[in-house]
Design a protein around this motif. Structure first.
Motif, PDB file in Angstrom:
ATOM      1  N   ALA A  62       0.834  -1.203   0.000  1.00 42.91           N
ATOM      2  CA  ALA A  62       0.000   0.000   0.000  1.00 42.91           C
ATOM      3  C   ALA A  62       0.870   1.255   0.000  1.00 42.91           C
ATOM      4  O   ALA A  62       0.408   2.328  -0.355  1.00 42.91           O
ATOM      5  CB  ALA A  62      -0.913   0.007   1.218  1.00 42.91           C
ATOM      6  N   TYR A  64       4.801   2.898  -0.976  1.00 43.84           N
ATOM      7  CA  TYR A  64       6.060   2.766  -1.713  1.00 43.84           C
ATOM      8  C   TYR A  64       6.964   3.925  -1.350  1.00 43.84           C
ATOM      9  O   TYR A  64       6.546   5.082  -1.393  1.00 43.84           O
ATOM     10  CB  TYR A  64       5.813   2.808  -3.224  1.00 43.84           C
ATOM     11  N   THR A  86      -1.675  -0.365 -10.635  1.00 42.25           N
ATOM     12  CA  THR A  86      -2.511  -0.647  -9.462  1.00 42.25           C
ATOM     13  C   THR A  86      -3.860   0.058  -9.485  1.00 42.25           C
ATOM     14  O   THR A  86      -4.663  -0.134  -8.582  1.00 42.25           O
ATOM     15  CB  THR A  86      -1.787  -0.223  -8.169  1.00 42.25           C
ATOM     16  N   LEU A  90      -2.698   3.634  -3.811  1.00 44.81           N
ATOM     17  CA  LEU A  90      -1.455   3.425  -3.085  1.00 44.81           C
ATOM     18  C   LEU A  90      -0.896   4.774  -2.678  1.00 44.81           C
ATOM     19  O   LEU A  90      -1.366   5.804  -3.126  1.00 44.81           O
ATOM     20  CB  LEU A  90      -0.449   2.667  -3.952  1.00 44.81           C
ATOM     21  N   TRP A 136      -4.185   3.966   6.915  1.00 45.77           N
ATOM     22  CA  TRP A 136      -4.478   2.732   6.180  1.00 45.77           C
ATOM     23  C   TRP A 136      -5.290   1.779   7.056  1.00 45.77           C
ATOM     24  O   TRP A 136      -6.274   1.200   6.616  1.00 45.77           O
ATOM     25  CB  TRP A 136      -3.161   2.076   5.751  1.00 45.77           C
TER      26      TRP A 136
END
Length: 151
Positions: A62, A64, A86, A90, A136
């Motif tokens: 989720a 980077y 994706t 993200l 998240w």
């Protein structure tokens, strides 16, 4: 870092935040991943863009953390390709030694959510990732209020 929640305190049924750190400086990437794992995040390192794209398909992170200046595919192109691959769901953080106006414009144009300047203090890295983890986690809890990160 505060004694509050970190990646190691996931609610039941919520897996730890998955983080992919991409940097051609292997020592830096591996050290950051070790630190993130130490506090409970599910983190992996990649050292170039093509490998990161493949790892992203399998690992499904989720978050980077991406160096901009890498041989082959640079971080800008990688960010754009990850969003395409994706569907955009993200968080991308640019980690680079560059902080001038043209670099900030480059980072924004590539679609990064945040920019950290190297060398990144380990406490700051953990703090940023922890805030993203809290966001998240709240998005993935069954009765989420939908707390959203605003950058």
């Amino acid at each position: 870092m505060s004694s509050g929640d970190t990646g190691q305190h996931a609610p039941e049924g919520v897996p730890p935040l998955r983080v992919l750190y991409i940097d051609d400086n292997r020592d830096l990437a591996d050290s950051a991943v070790d630190l993130l794992r130490l506090v409970g995040f599910d983190a992996r390192a990649c050292y170039e863009g093509e490998t990161a794209l493949a790892e992203a398909r399998e690992f499904l992170p989720a978050l980077y953390l991406i160096d901009l200046n890498m041989p082959g595919m640079n971080g800008d192109e990688l960010a754009v390709r990850l969003r395409e691959q994706t569907g955009g769901k993200l968080v991308l953080i640019a980690i680079t030694a560059m902080s001038d106006e043209s670099s900030r414009a480059r980072i924004k144009a590539a679609g990064f959510d945040l920019h950290l300047v190297k060398p990144v203090d380990p406490h700051k890295l953990l703090s940023v990732v922890d805030v993203l983890w809290q966001t998240w986690k709240s998005d993935h809890e069954p009765a989420s209020q939908g707390n959203k990160l605003r950058t």
